[in-house]
Write a protein that holds these residues in place. Structure first.
Motif, PDB file in Angstrom:
ATOM      1  N   PRO A   1     -32.493 -39.459  13.593  1.00  0.00           N
ATOM      2  CA  PRO A   1     -33.953 -39.623  13.601  1.00  0.00           C
ATOM      3  C   PRO A   1     -34.436 -40.933  12.973  1.00  0.00           C
ATOM      4  O   PRO A   1     -35.486 -41.437  13.353  1.00  0.00           O
ATOM      5  N   ASP A   2     -33.662 -41.500  12.022  1.00  0.00           N
ATOM      6  CA  ASP A   2     -34.166 -42.705  11.368  1.00  0.00           C
ATOM      7  C   ASP A   2     -34.253 -43.892  12.313  1.00  0.00           C
ATOM      8  O   ASP A   2     -34.879 -44.899  11.986  1.00  0.00           O
ATOM      9  N   LEU A   3     -33.650 -43.786  13.495  1.00  0.00           N
ATOM     10  CA  LEU A   3     -33.811 -44.849  14.483  1.00  0.00           C
ATOM     11  C   LEU A   3     -35.286 -45.001  14.868  1.00  0.00           C
ATOM     12  O   LEU A   3     -35.724 -46.071  15.273  1.00  0.00           O
ATOM     13  N   PHE A   4     -36.030 -43.911  14.712  1.00  0.00           N
ATOM     14  CA  PHE A   4     -37.427 -43.907  15.163  1.00  0.00           C
ATOM     15  C   PHE A   4     -38.417 -43.947  14.003  1.00  0.00           C
ATOM     16  O   PHE A   4     -39.591 -43.637  14.177  1.00  0.00           O
ATOM     17  N   GLU A   5     -37.941 -44.304  12.819  1.00  0.00           N
ATOM     18  CA  GLU A   5     -38.818 -44.315  11.649  1.00  0.00           C
ATOM     19  C   GLU A   5     -40.076 -45.142  11.870  1.00  0.00           C
ATOM     20  O   GLU A   5     -41.171 -44.774  11.451  1.00  0.00           O
ATOM     21  N   ASP A   6     -39.906 -46.280  12.542  1.00  0.00           N
ATOM     22  CA  ASP A   6     -41.060 -47.158  12.774  1.00  0.00           C
ATOM     23  C   ASP A   6     -41.740 -46.878  14.105  1.00  0.00           C
ATOM     24  O   ASP A   6     -42.672 -47.598  14.481  1.00  0.00           O
ATOM     25  N   ASP A   7     -41.263 -45.888  14.824  1.00  0.00           N
ATOM     26  CA  ASP A   7     -41.822 -45.580  16.144  1.00  0.00           C
ATOM     27  C   ASP A   7     -42.037 -44.081  16.284  1.00  0.00           C
ATOM     28  O   ASP A   7     -41.759 -43.499  17.318  1.00  0.00           O
ATOM     29  N   TRP A   8     -42.476 -43.469  15.218  1.00  0.00           N
ATOM     30  CA  TRP A   8     -42.622 -42.016  15.226  1.00  0.00           C
ATOM     31  C   TRP A   8     -43.975 -41.605  15.803  1.00  0.00           C
ATOM     32  O   TRP A   8     -44.977 -42.233  15.468  1.00  0.00           O
ATOM     33  N   PRO A   9     -44.047 -40.585  16.629  1.00  0.00           N
ATOM     34  CA  PRO A   9     -42.932 -39.785  17.155  1.00  0.00           C
ATOM     35  C   PRO A   9     -42.148 -40.564  18.206  1.00  0.00           C
ATOM     36  O   PRO A   9     -42.671 -41.517  18.785  1.00  0.00           O
ATOM     37  N   PRO A  10     -40.926 -40.158  18.449  1.00  0.00           N
ATOM     38  CA  PRO A  10     -40.116 -40.882  19.440  1.00  0.00           C
ATOM     39  C   PRO A  10     -40.809 -40.903  20.795  1.00  0.00           C
ATOM     40  O   PRO A  10     -41.450 -39.927  21.189  1.00  0.00           O
ATOM     41  N   PRO A  11     -40.706 -42.013  21.501  1.00  0.00           N
ATOM     42  CA  PRO A  11     -41.339 -42.094  22.819  1.00  0.00           C
ATOM     43  C   PRO A  11     -40.738 -41.089  23.791  1.00  0.00           C
ATOM     44  O   PRO A  11     -39.571 -40.714  23.675  1.00  0.00           O
ATOM     45  N   ILE A  12     -41.545 -40.673  24.734  1.00  0.00           N
ATOM     46  CA  ILE A  12     -41.090 -39.686  25.714  1.00  0.00           C
ATOM     47  C   ILE A  12     -39.958 -40.246  26.571  1.00  0.00           C
ATOM     48  O   ILE A  12     -39.007 -39.550  26.893  1.00  0.00           O
ATOM     49  N   SER A  13     -40.066 -41.506  26.943  1.00  0.00           N
ATOM     50  CA  SER A  13     -38.998 -42.078  27.766  1.00  0.00           C
ATOM     51  C   SER A  13     -38.701 -43.504  27.328  1.00  0.00           C
ATOM     52  O   SER A  13     -39.577 -44.212  26.827  1.00  0.00           O
ATOM     53  N   CYS A  14     -37.462 -43.891  27.482  1.00  0.00           N
ATOM     54  CA  CYS A  14     -37.002 -45.231  27.094  1.00  0.00           C
ATOM     55  C   CYS A  14     -36.040 -45.736  28.164  1.00  0.00           C
ATOM     56  O   CYS A  14     -35.227 -44.963  28.681  1.00  0.00           O
ATOM     57  N   ALA A  15     -36.110 -47.022  28.434  1.00  0.00           N
ATOM     58  CA  ALA A  15     -35.082 -47.632  29.276  1.00  0.00           C
ATOM     59  C   ALA A  15     -33.793 -47.707  28.474  1.00  0.00           C
ATOM     60  O   ALA A  15     -33.814 -47.985  27.268  1.00  0.00           O
ATOM     61  N   ILE A  16     -32.684 -47.447  29.135  1.00  0.00           N
ATOM     62  CA  ILE A  16     -31.411 -47.414  28.401  1.00  0.00           C
ATOM     63  C   ILE A  16     -30.305 -48.008  29.264  1.00  0.00           C
ATOM     64  O   ILE A  16     -30.251 -47.777  30.475  1.00  0.00           O
ATOM     65  N   THR A  17     -29.460 -48.795  28.636  1.00  0.00           N
ATOM     66  CA  THR A  17     -28.277 -49.352  29.294  1.00  0.00           C
ATOM     67  C   THR A  17     -27.073 -49.023  28.433  1.00  0.00           C
ATOM     68  O   THR A  17     -27.075 -49.305  27.234  1.00  0.00           O
TER      69      THR A  17
END
Lengths: 250, 324
Positions: free
Chosen positions: B59-75
């Motif tokens: 969860p700390d990956l999203f500390e500055d972007d809380w709540p986590p976004p619904i969708s993210c581009a991922i590679t």
């Protein structure tokens, strides 16, 4: 045994940094997430608020480090430049010469400073290398008695080991960290509760800068978490024995 | 080493299972990653499609972007050495599926191919040309690479019955002609199941204990349209397929090729995650000296399962077994 608590660095500023490895990386809890300079010579300034007396560096790539302590305005030198050799060559035994890798950690007790200061750290790496530092902590090093003779030191390995079809072993080497376990006798009301209640209970498993013994060897400096919460025995009128288990973090 | 670029609220985050200092520092933020896999539609050919499950992050990956976004581009990439040598395994979207005290979990979705071919469309051309047409801008909009396709390319002659998804249609046609297809980036690769798409020879120091060798229940009779071909086995299963040609001899050839592939031994080969990842159709050869008699093996890669948590890759395919 010492532990830096509380941490008193309010900001850091390096004179050079790889854009992907900024100087703020030394403030997080991950020694592997380093600040990278861009050359073999670099300087970092730590601005500290409140009283301090020690600075500790972990996962450092440098042959030599020079530390100077100045007042907040950097107009007066409070502690003259002190040079540290991290090359790690050691000939204390006649037939064994420790030519292992450089020390990657350093602990410096520079004396009590009650006012805000700036700690200036000059790094110098070997030709062709790039200066790096993983974690830097500066604050009040709280001094306890050293652990008793039964102090244990070991290693914990995170490598992946599998058996191949012919019985040989496939190994992917990953990080191997140090662990320490021991017992320290403390004056109960002041030291025991300070360590257990005011420090460990407050930070939990978050890592701190520890110096396991007061010996000069830098091998005793470790950035470690409480692998198991400490426990004590109140077996004397004013003193208690406390058991600790520390695991180096990566 | 698993390298994942995840775009969170416009910023690219570089994450992995362990802290890896390369050009970027890939932060150890992955808690668990379902083994992604590529599975072939049929044992005799078709679309080798990616199946990516979910990824659990600290969860700390999203500390500055809380709540986590619904969708993210991922590679998702893999490398044994540097970022420059990294191979892209997956590019798509991570969609938030679960959030709790200890993890943020995303399901992974790859690109979708929802174009169709209208019913009554007639094809009468080589397999390569038919697949080229279905890769066109009005259809899959992909570039065809037929380097590893059969030569000469077999003839295809049929009329589409009802509207069909292009990807399903290409998969079915390719399978009937014992070809596989797989998509990497904007390229669709057409590979002959009877040929190699690259080769590699490994030693016993390159694969793990637990490799298995299996023979499937044989096909006694294969049918397509109004044609039927008997195998050399008077027992086993019957196979019924749609025919993608109207000439009996052509259909018979296809059915023979399909049974040839199905009657080969299948091997599940476990290897450490090392070096480059095998592409579908790649021939892997080795000698197994742990069996009763030293045995030469080869398989052609059909399905691949990447277990990044255990640092294992399982390659499955049909091949040949012979005493050395």
């Amino acid at each position: 045994m010492k532990v830096i608590y509380p941490e008193r660095i309010s900001s850091v500023l390096a004179d050079e940094a790889n854009a992907n490895y900024p100087d703020d990386n030394v403030l997080d809890n991950h020694p592997k997430k380093v600040w990278k300079a861009t050359s073999k010579d670099a300087q970092m300034k730590l601005t500290c608020t409140g009283a301090t007396n020690a600075v500790a560096l972990f996962n450092v790539t440098a042959d030599k480090i020079t530390i100077t302590v100045k007042n907040a305005a950097e107009t007066a030198t409070l502690v003259a430049a002190q040079e540290f050799d991290l090359k790690g060559t050691d000939t204390y035994l006649e037939f064994i010469q420790d030519l292992g890798e450089n020390w990657t950690q350093l602990w410096y007790d520079y004396g009590y400073q009650s006012d805000p200061i700036v700690v200036i750290i000059d790094f110098e790496a070997a030709a062709g290398e790039i200066v790096e530092a993983g974690v830097i902590r500066c604050g009040l090093a709280i001094d306890f008695l050293d652990p008793g003779f039964q102090l244990q030191e070991g290693l914990k390995d995170y490598s992946i080991v599998k058996q191949l079809n012919n019985g040989a072993i496939y190994i992917r080497k990953r990080d191997t960290v140090r662990s320490f376990a021991g017992t320290v006798t403390m004056e109960r009301d002041r030291e025991f509760y300070f360590l257990v209640r005011d420090i460990v209970q407050a930070v939990g498993p978050q890592p701190l800068a520890w110096r396991i013994t007061d010996l000069d060897n830098y091998d005793w400096a470790v950035f470690a978490m409480a692998d198991k919460m400490p426990s004590g025995t109140h077996n004397r009128p004013d003193h208690s024995d406390i058991k600790f288990n520390l695991l180096e973090v990566i | 080493m698993l390298l994942i670029e995840m775009t969170i609220n416009g910023a690219v985050n570089y994450i992995s299972q362990e802290g890896i200092a390369l050009t970027y520092f890939w932060e150890p933020k992955i808690m668990q990653f379902d083994p992604p896999r590529y599975d072939i539609a049929h044992d005799y050919g078709g679309y080798v499609s990616p199946r990516f499950g979910s990824i659990s992050l600290f969860p700390d990956l999203f500390e500055d972007d809380w709540p986590p976004p619904i969708s993210c581009a991922i590679t998702i990439k893999y490398t044994a050495t540097t970022e420059g040598a990294a191979e892209t395994l997956f590019t798509g979207i991570a969609h938030l599926s679960q959030l709790d005290i200890g993890q943020v979990k995303y399901d992974l979705y790859g690109p979708s191919y929802i174009t169709t071919t209208a019913g009554a469309t007639a094809f009468n051309d080589t397999l390569v040309n038919v697949v080229t047409a279905l890769c066109g801008g009005a259809h899959l909009n992909l570039t065809l690479d037929s380097t590893a396709a059969r030569g000469p390319s077999p003839n295809v002659n049929f009329t589409v019955s009802g509207d069909q998804l292009d990807i399903d249609l290409v998969s079915a046609i390719a399978a009937f002609y014992t070809h596989l297809i797989y998509i990497s980036g904007s390229t669709l690769y057409l590979v002959d199941m009877l040929g190699d798409n690259g080769t590699e020879t490994i030693t016993e120091f390159d694969y793990l204990q637990g490799t298995t060798y299996e023979y499937q229940t044989p096909v006694s009779l294969a049918r397509a349209g109004d044609r039927a071909q008997a195998s050399g086995y008077p027992y086993g299963n019957e196979l019924t397929l749609a025919a993608y040609h109207d000439t009996g001899a052509n259909v018979d050839d296809c059915l023979d090729d399909i049974m040839t592939v199905l009657h080969k031994p299948r091997v599940r080969l476990k290897m450490p995650l090392l070096g480059s990842l095998p592409v579908p159709g790649k021939k892997i050869s080795w000698t197994d000296e742990s069996l009763a008699v030293d045995t030469d093996m080869y398989i052609r890669t059909r399905s691949v399962r990447y277990d990044f948590d255990r640092e294992e890759i399982t390659v499955e395919g049909e091949g040949a077994i012979a005493a050395t």
